[in-house]
Design a protein around this motif. Structure first.
Motif, short mmCIF file in Angstrom:
data_model
loop_
_atom_site.label_atom_id
_atom_site.label_comp_id
_atom_site.label_asym_id
_atom_site.label_seq_id
_atom_site.Cartn_x
_atom_site.Cartn_y
_atom_site.Cartn_z
N ALA A 146 0.84 -1.21 0.00
CA ALA A 146 0.00 0.00 0.00
C ALA A 146 0.87 1.25 0.00
CB ALA A 146 -0.93 -0.02 1.21
N LEU A 147 1.93 1.23 0.81
CA LEU A 147 2.81 2.41 0.86
C LEU A 147 3.49 2.66 -0.47
CD1 LEU A 147 4.23 1.83 4.43
CD2 LEU A 147 2.99 3.88 3.68
N ARG A 148 3.83 1.57 -1.17
CA ARG A 148 4.50 1.74 -2.47
C ARG A 148 3.53 2.18 -3.56
NH1 ARG A 148 7.35 -3.04 -0.99
NH2 ARG A 148 6.50 -4.31 -2.66
N LEU A 149 2.26 1.79 -3.42
CA LEU A 149 1.27 2.11 -4.47
C LEU A 149 0.45 3.35 -4.14
CD1 LEU A 149 -0.14 -1.49 -5.20
CD2 LEU A 149 1.76 -0.32 -6.31
N ALA A 150 0.78 4.02 -3.02
CA ALA A 150 -0.05 5.13 -2.55
C ALA A 150 0.29 6.45 -3.22
CB ALA A 150 0.09 5.28 -1.04
N LEU A 151 -0.74 7.16 -3.63
CA LEU A 151 -0.60 8.56 -4.05
C LEU A 151 -0.50 9.41 -2.79
CD1 LEU A 151 -3.38 8.44 -6.76
CD2 LEU A 151 -0.98 8.96 -7.22
N PRO A 152 0.11 10.60 -2.88
CA PRO A 152 0.13 11.48 -1.71
C PRO A 152 -1.29 11.73 -1.20
CG PRO A 152 1.51 12.38 -3.48
CD PRO A 152 0.77 11.20 -4.05
N GLY A 153 -1.45 11.69 0.11
CA GLY A 153 -2.78 11.91 0.70
C GLY A 153 -3.65 10.66 0.76
N ALA A 154 -3.12 9.54 0.26
CA ALA A 154 -3.91 8.30 0.25
C ALA A 154 -4.26 7.85 1.67
CB ALA A 154 -3.13 7.19 -0.46
N VAL A 155 -5.40 7.16 1.76
CA VAL A 155 -5.88 6.63 3.03
C VAL A 155 -5.71 5.11 3.02
CG1 VAL A 155 -7.94 6.31 4.47
CG2 VAL A 155 -7.49 8.52 3.39
N ILE A 156 -5.21 4.59 4.13
CA ILE A 156 -5.05 3.13 4.28
C ILE A 156 -5.88 2.70 5.48
CG2 ILE A 156 -3.43 1.23 4.67
CD1 ILE A 156 -1.18 3.08 3.61
N VAL A 157 -6.86 1.83 5.24
CA VAL A 157 -7.72 1.35 6.32
C VAL A 157 -7.55 -0.16 6.45
CG1 VAL A 157 -10.10 1.16 7.16
CG2 VAL A 157 -9.41 3.17 5.83
N GLY A 158 -7.40 -0.64 7.68
CA GLY A 158 -7.31 -2.08 7.92
C GLY A 158 -8.35 -2.52 8.93
N ASP A 159 -9.10 -3.57 8.60
CA ASP A 159 -10.13 -4.08 9.52
C ASP A 159 -9.53 -5.13 10.45
OD1 ASP A 159 -12.73 -4.32 10.58
OD2 ASP A 159 -13.19 -6.01 9.26
N ASN A 160 -10.20 -5.35 11.55
CA ASN A 160 -9.84 -6.38 12.55
C ASN A 160 -8.51 -6.10 13.22
OD1 ASN A 160 -11.14 -8.08 9.93
ND2 ASN A 160 -12.17 -8.35 11.90
N SER A 161 -8.25 -4.84 13.54
CA SER A 161 -6.97 -4.51 14.18
C SER A 161 -6.90 -4.94 15.64
CB SER A 161 -6.65 -3.03 14.03
OG SER A 161 -7.80 -2.25 13.95
N LEU A 162 -7.97 -5.52 16.17
CA LEU A 162 -7.92 -6.08 17.53
C LEU A 162 -8.06 -7.61 17.54
CD1 LEU A 162 -10.03 -3.37 19.37
CD2 LEU A 162 -7.54 -3.64 19.38
N LEU A 163 -8.53 -8.17 16.44
CA LEU A 163 -8.65 -9.62 16.26
C LEU A 163 -9.28 -10.30 17.50
CD1 LEU A 163 -7.95 -11.25 13.77
CD2 LEU A 163 -5.77 -11.86 14.80
N HIS A 164 -10.48 -9.87 17.80
CA HIS A 164 -11.27 -10.49 18.88
C HIS A 164 -10.51 -10.55 20.20
CE1 HIS A 164 -13.49 -11.47 15.30
NE2 HIS A 164 -12.49 -12.21 14.88
N GLY A 165 -9.79 -9.50 20.52
CA GLY A 165 -9.08 -9.43 21.80
C GLY A 165 -7.70 -10.08 21.77
N LYS A 166 -7.40 -10.81 20.72
CA LYS A 166 -6.11 -11.54 20.67
C LYS A 166 -4.91 -10.60 20.57
CE LYS A 166 -8.11 -15.51 18.28
NZ LYS A 166 -8.31 -16.04 16.93
N VAL A 167 -5.11 -9.46 19.90
CA VAL A 167 -3.98 -8.55 19.67
C VAL A 167 -3.54 -7.87 20.96
CG1 VAL A 167 -3.31 -6.41 18.46
CG2 VAL A 167 -4.52 -8.21 17.24
N ALA A 168 -4.53 -7.48 21.78
CA ALA A 168 -4.20 -6.80 23.05
C ALA A 168 -3.71 -7.77 24.11
CB ALA A 168 -5.43 -6.04 23.55
N ASP A 169 -4.01 -9.05 23.95
CA ASP A 169 -3.54 -10.07 24.90
C ASP A 169 -2.11 -10.44 24.52
OD1 ASP A 169 -2.96 -12.27 26.40
OD2 ASP A 169 -4.50 -13.56 25.49
N LEU A 170 -1.15 -9.82 25.20
CA LEU A 170 0.25 -9.97 24.78
C LEU A 170 0.79 -11.38 25.01
CD1 LEU A 170 1.64 -6.48 25.87
CD2 LEU A 170 0.68 -7.18 23.67
N ASP A 171 0.03 -12.19 25.77
CA ASP A 171 0.43 -13.60 25.93
C ASP A 171 0.07 -14.42 24.70
OD1 ASP A 171 1.43 -13.17 28.47
OD2 ASP A 171 -0.53 -13.52 29.42
N ASN A 172 -0.79 -13.87 23.87
CA ASN A 172 -1.20 -14.60 22.66
C ASN A 172 -0.13 -14.38 21.58
OD1 ASN A 172 -2.33 -15.32 20.12
ND2 ASN A 172 -4.36 -15.27 21.06
#
Ligand code: MG
Length: 211
Positions: A146-172
């Protein structure tokens, strides 16, 4: 956000026949019921309109729910390139965009998104909006592209950035949780990006490439 709050918010909105058709179609086809949350779908439409984006790259089409939301934000000359691993999912998504009167905006590229991205880069393709919602373990690779294909001002959105609590659980230490952590950190720390992470639903990371 608890269930009552979500129910309250959804009660404010009329039933959306085009999106209901996607939900029903996904169930009928036994596809995974993991479309983007309704509030984030509406946000995608608003973001596309607000930024005036006209060339969108979606990674992960599934049944076309986000494709409809993204396309709704486009002007007449807008384009949505949607990468989808499975041919049968892309066919379902296409059917749903057709039913919503939005098929003219979308082109599906079938197969491994990493191969399609490599090809798009070789063609010199550029985009002003990215929506990433595919194989979680590949999120860091998708950001690199995305960074390589982005025009200036481009928006990058990613879904599931918490992955049902798994991401914040650092033991996972699962591969997908680690990949999303890398993805979030890449976007937050990148000097070319302004970034935020919304915690509602399953998390949504939003970044803008500095002009
Ligand atoms: Mg998702």
């Amino acid at each position: 956000m608890n269930d009552q709050s979500i129910q309250y918010i959804e009660s404010l909105f009329a039933v959306d026949p085009d999106l209901e058709r996607v939900i029903e179609g996904i169930k009928r086809e036994n596809m995974p019921q993991i479309s983007i949350a309704p509030g984030y779908g509406r946000l995608l439409t608003i973001l596309v309109k607000m930024t005036g984006a006209s060339r969108i790259l979606e990674i992960g089409a599934l049944g076309g729910y986000s494709g409809i939301c993204l396309s709704r934000g486009l002007g007449d000359d807008g384009q949505l390139i949607s990468l989808e691993l499975r041919e049968e999912y892309a066919a379902v998504a296409k059917k749903h965009l057709e039913a919503a009167g939005l098929a003219k905006f979308v082109t599906y590229k079938i197969g491994d998104a990493k191969e399609s991205l490599k090809q798009l880069e070789a063609e010199g393709a550029r985009f002003d909006f990215f929506f990433i919602d595919a194989d979680k373990r590949s999120y860091p690779i998708y950001v690199d592209y995305a960074l390589r294909l982005a025009l200036p001002g481009a928006v990058i959105v990613g879904d599931n950035s918490l992955l049902h609590g798994k991401v914040a659980d650092l033991d996972n230490r699962s591969e997908s949780a680690e990949a999303i952590r890398t993805f979030n950190r890449m976007l937050v720390e990148h000097p070319r990006l302004d970034t935020t992470i919304l915690p509602a639903y399953d998390g949504l990371t939003i970044a803008r490439v500095k002009a």
